[in-house]
Design a protein around this motif. Sequence first.
Motif, short mmCIF file in Angstrom:
data_model
loop_
_atom_site.label_atom_id
_atom_site.label_comp_id
_atom_site.label_asym_id
_atom_site.label_seq_id
_atom_site.Cartn_x
_atom_site.Cartn_y
_atom_site.Cartn_z
N CYS A 88 -3.52 3.89 5.78
CA CYS A 88 -4.24 3.03 4.84
C CYS A 88 -3.66 1.62 4.98
O CYS A 88 -2.42 1.45 5.05
N SER A 97 -7.16 2.19 -6.14
CA SER A 97 -7.10 3.27 -5.17
C SER A 97 -8.18 3.11 -4.10
O SER A 97 -9.21 2.45 -4.32
N TRP A 144 -8.98 2.06 6.64
CA TRP A 144 -8.33 3.28 7.09
C TRP A 144 -8.40 3.31 8.61
O TRP A 144 -9.47 3.15 9.20
N GLY A 161 0.33 1.28 5.26
CA GLY A 161 1.01 2.34 4.55
C GLY A 161 1.88 3.13 5.52
O GLY A 161 1.85 2.92 6.74
N GLN A 202 0.78 5.36 0.45
CA GLN A 202 0.09 6.61 0.77
C GLN A 202 0.88 7.73 0.12
O GLN A 202 2.08 7.89 0.37
N HIS A 211 -9.02 6.13 -1.72
CA HIS A 211 -8.78 7.46 -1.14
C HIS A 211 -9.80 7.78 -0.06
O HIS A 211 -11.00 7.47 -0.19
N TYR A 256 -3.11 0.72 -3.69
CA TYR A 256 -2.79 -0.58 -3.14
C TYR A 256 -2.39 -1.54 -4.24
O TYR A 256 -2.65 -1.32 -5.42
N CYS A 262 -4.52 6.95 -1.29
CA CYS A 262 -3.97 5.63 -1.03
C CYS A 262 -4.11 4.77 -2.27
O CYS A 262 -5.20 4.67 -2.85
N VAL A 287 0.86 -1.19 0.00
CA VAL A 287 0.00 0.00 0.00
C VAL A 287 0.89 1.23 0.00
O VAL A 287 1.91 1.27 0.68
#
Lengths: 116, 115
Positions: free
Chosen positions: B91, B73, B35, B106, B6, B75, B25, B23, B4
């Motif tokens: 994340c 993603s 999160w 992350g 960030q 986010h 992945y 974020c 992941v």
Amino acid sequence: SAVISQKPSRDICQRGTSLTIQCQVDSQVTMMFWYRQQPGQSLTLIATANQGSEATYESGFVIDKFPISRPNLTFSTLTVSNMSPEDSSIYLCSVGPGGTLRTEAFFGQGTRLTVV
Amino acid sequence: AQSVTQLDSHVSVSEGTPVLLRCNYSSSYSPSLFWYVQHPNKGLQLLLKYTSAATLVKGINGFEAEFKKSETSFHLTKPSAHMSDAAEYFCVVSGRLFGNEKLTFGTGTRLTIIP
């Protein structure tokens, strides 16, 4: 859900000594995870503790430095051995998502370790 | 394998303005994504999670995230920032390990709210 009790919450230790951190879960879980969070950093997985077998360590972590016990399905310990100031971190235990009953990870409150 | 990223280590926004924490992945399996928030000297708190149900996930404190497989993603957004949102945000992606799932974190995004 899972409630995790971790102790001690913090400790200040002399270099060269060892500290054992305990983690108790309120339900039986197959795997428990130990993480390290160095100051200002993210969480890094140290090892996975599976009851009845040796822990599986991530790259950069070895059993001699971080021995782990998992005597039953609700309890685990992590020992930080022969400590140096570089071991000053927060150590967290966790149970991860698993199956349909637990779709998120749960964490202990962490052990804040300072090595002097 | 899983990872992941960030994209921002630090985000600053004014109180009352929108928040976007990015974020991306990578996962060999259909991932679960999370999160977490960590306030100073506090433990980790789950904000929200995606586990292959609705792609738009609503969490606590007005946060939400959208899973976009095509963009890999996840986010995190909030329409209006509050001073209490100042914290570190992580994340997290999970991957399957013997039927249990271990997490990969992350590097974190520190959110600062400007009064």
